[in-house]
Design a protein around this motif. Sequence first.
Motif, PDB file in Angstrom:
ATOM      1  N   ASN A 285       0.804  -1.243  -0.180  1.00  0.00           N
ATOM      2  CA  ASN A 285      -0.062   0.138   0.229  1.00  0.00           C
ATOM      3  C   ASN A 285       0.784   1.103   0.017  1.00  0.00           C
ATOM      4  N   LEU A 286       0.444   2.134  -0.970  1.00  0.00           N
ATOM      5  CA  LEU A 286       1.105   3.531  -0.913  1.00  0.00           C
ATOM      6  C   LEU A 286       0.912   4.403   0.208  1.00  0.00           C
ATOM      7  N   ILE A 287       1.704   4.781   1.335  1.00  0.00           N
ATOM      8  CA  ILE A 287       1.524   5.647   2.274  1.00  0.00           C
ATOM      9  C   ILE A 287       2.265   6.809   2.107  1.00  0.00           C
ATOM     10  N   SER A 288       1.267   8.093   2.070  1.00  0.00           N
ATOM     11  CA  SER A 288       1.948   9.227   1.987  1.00  0.00           C
ATOM     12  C   SER A 288       2.009   9.815   3.347  1.00  0.00           C
ATOM     13  N   LEU A 289       3.172  10.662   3.171  1.00  0.00           N
ATOM     14  CA  LEU A 289       3.648  11.589   4.692  1.00  0.00           C
ATOM     15  C   LEU A 289       3.660  13.033   4.121  1.00  0.00           C
ATOM     16  N   PHE A 290       2.943  13.809   4.912  1.00  0.00           N
ATOM     17  CA  PHE A 290       3.123  15.187   4.623  1.00  0.00           C
ATOM     18  C   PHE A 290       3.295  15.856   5.820  1.00  0.00           C
TER      19      PHE A 290
END
Length: 125
Positions: free
Chosen positions: A119-124
């Motif tokens: 799963n692609l996990i975004s951090l911002f």
Amino acid sequence: MGIKLDMIGIVVQDMKRALDFYRHLGLDIPESANGESHVEVAGEGVRLAFDTVEVAKGVYGGWEEPTGHRIELAFQCESADALNDLYEKLEKNGYEGCREPWDAFWGQRYAIVKDPDGNLISLFA
């Protein structure tokens, strides 16, 4: 009658491996959960749940391994430096980075990693 988003579920191949990744992200998940087939983590208004493939098969009446990116989980970091440090920590612990931290045109510091199940996990920030 209205609805409210209450829980996001993630189907995992290996519970311990998945939970270890999310612990590295900063979620407070007890080690005792490693052997469970269903785990829930309370968030601010939304629960994050983890189910083994076996549980998913029982709930859905079967299971087909998904392909492609369909949904994004995005985690807010307290600062750009915290995001950079977290991304580096995840890579040092063997997790795959998909896009190194960058300054996005919409004004956020952003990075993308993969969890153990792809799963692609975004951090911002």
